[in-house]
Design an enzyme around this catalytic site. Structure first.
Site, short mmCIF file in Angstrom:
data_model
loop_
_atom_site.label_atom_id
_atom_site.label_comp_id
_atom_site.label_asym_id
_atom_site.label_seq_id
_atom_site.Cartn_x
_atom_site.Cartn_y
_atom_site.Cartn_z
N TYR A 79 16.81 8.64 -18.86
CA TYR A 79 17.87 7.53 -18.47
C TYR A 79 18.81 7.79 -19.65
O TYR A 79 20.05 7.83 -19.59
CB TYR A 79 17.48 6.33 -18.64
CG TYR A 79 18.31 5.13 -18.20
CD1 TYR A 79 18.64 5.05 -16.85
CD2 TYR A 79 19.19 4.34 -19.20
CE1 TYR A 79 19.55 4.04 -16.49
CE2 TYR A 79 19.66 3.44 -18.80
CZ TYR A 79 20.12 3.25 -17.42
OH TYR A 79 21.02 2.25 -17.08
N LYS A 126 22.76 8.86 -19.43
CA LYS A 126 24.03 7.88 -19.81
C LYS A 126 24.81 8.60 -20.89
O LYS A 126 26.04 8.43 -20.88
CB LYS A 126 23.21 6.64 -20.03
CG LYS A 126 22.70 6.11 -18.70
CD LYS A 126 23.66 5.90 -17.70
CE LYS A 126 22.84 5.11 -16.36
NZ LYS A 126 23.81 5.08 -15.21
#
Length: 281
Positions: free
Chosen positions: A155, A159
């Site tokens: 993640y 991002k």
């Protein structure tokens, strides 16, 4: 883009959460919106709800981790509305385990949805925005985890990638009349903790999520923070304002500002350690 009325937007992950909040805010400003989501039932409800307000909206189902499905969605958008001015790359998933427990499947899924869909969205929709010469805006949803590595590795990586892509393209696309913004939300009331409900079977078997051991406390705290988080419609209004003002960064709150300042202080400290050692040129 100071005058949004009559413009056309394409929003991914628009069936619920932040995507729906953005679609609602844009529609309320007079924007024609094509909502896109992988979850057909949620998409239908979102379109029906907005249409009931007399908004000019439509929906298209697509798995944004597949470039060809994004292209078909773009074709449907042009067929329905004639052009597009605003691209919102919002679809995202919370996936992947900690070091030592992750799988190829979870990395491929998280990268496909969180990062490659943004790359492909810009590749597909960028030329469409350029083509009419009326200008436009690209907004991509990253996360506070795109500025501080606060969650799982996959993640964080995706991002950070969205932030880097947005920062670089902001310079490149300005001369083409396209503004670029990156949205870095904190804890928002979404279903991101239940992202696995929509994992396509082609990615294979993901690692088991066990909230009873290991990272359980972190997962539970995150779930509670999200359940008590910011209203997605408020985020949508911030994005609308960010589009109108061509904001480089769109934040939702101040909760993580101290941690981001600490990160930059650590970076500065790294330069300070070698300041007297750099060879003179």
């Amino acid at each position: 883009m100071q005058h949004l009325e009559g413009k056309v937007a394409f929003v991914t992950g628009a069936g619920s959460g932040i995507g729906l909040g953005i679609a609602q805010a844009l529609a309320a400003a007079g924007v024609k919106v094509m909502l896109c989501d992988i979850e057909q039932a949620a998409l239908d409800r979102a379109v029906e709800g907005l249409a009931a307000t007399n908004a000019d909206v439509a929906g298209v189902r697509a798995d944004v981790s597949l470039k060809e499905e994004l292209q078909k969605a773009a074709d449907e958008t042009i067929a329905r509305f004639g052009k597009v001015h605003i691209l919102v790359n919002n679809a995202g998933v919370g996936g992947g385990a900690e070091y030592g427990k992750w799988t190829d499947a979870s990395w491929n899924w998280t990268i496909g949805v969180n990062l490659m869909s943004v790359v492909w969205g810009i590749e597909v929709f960028g030329p469409l925005i350029e083509s009419h010469g009326e200008g436009g805006q690209i907004v991509s949803t990253a996360s506070i985890a795109g500025l501080i590595a606060a969650t799982g590795p996959s993640y964080n990586v995706t991002k950070y990638g969205v932030v880097a892509l947005s920062e670089g393209l902001r310079v490149d696309l300005a001369s083409r009349g396209i503004g670029v913004s990156v949205l870095c939300p904190g804890f928002i009331r979404t279903q991101i903790m239940d992202s696995r409900r929509n994992v396509p079977t082609r990615f294979g078997e993901l690692e088991q999520q066990n909230e009873g051991d290991g990272a359980a406390e972190f997962v539970q705290l995150a779930r509670e923070a999200i359940e008590n988080g910011i209203d997605p419609r408020y985020v949508g209004e911030l994005v609308r304002e960010g589009i109108e003002g061509d904001w480089p960064y769109i934040f939702t709150d101040l909760q993580f500002e101290p941690l981001i300042n600490e990160r930059f202080a650590n970076i500065t400290a790294g330069f300070d350690r070698i300041r007297d050692r750099v060879p003179q040129r």
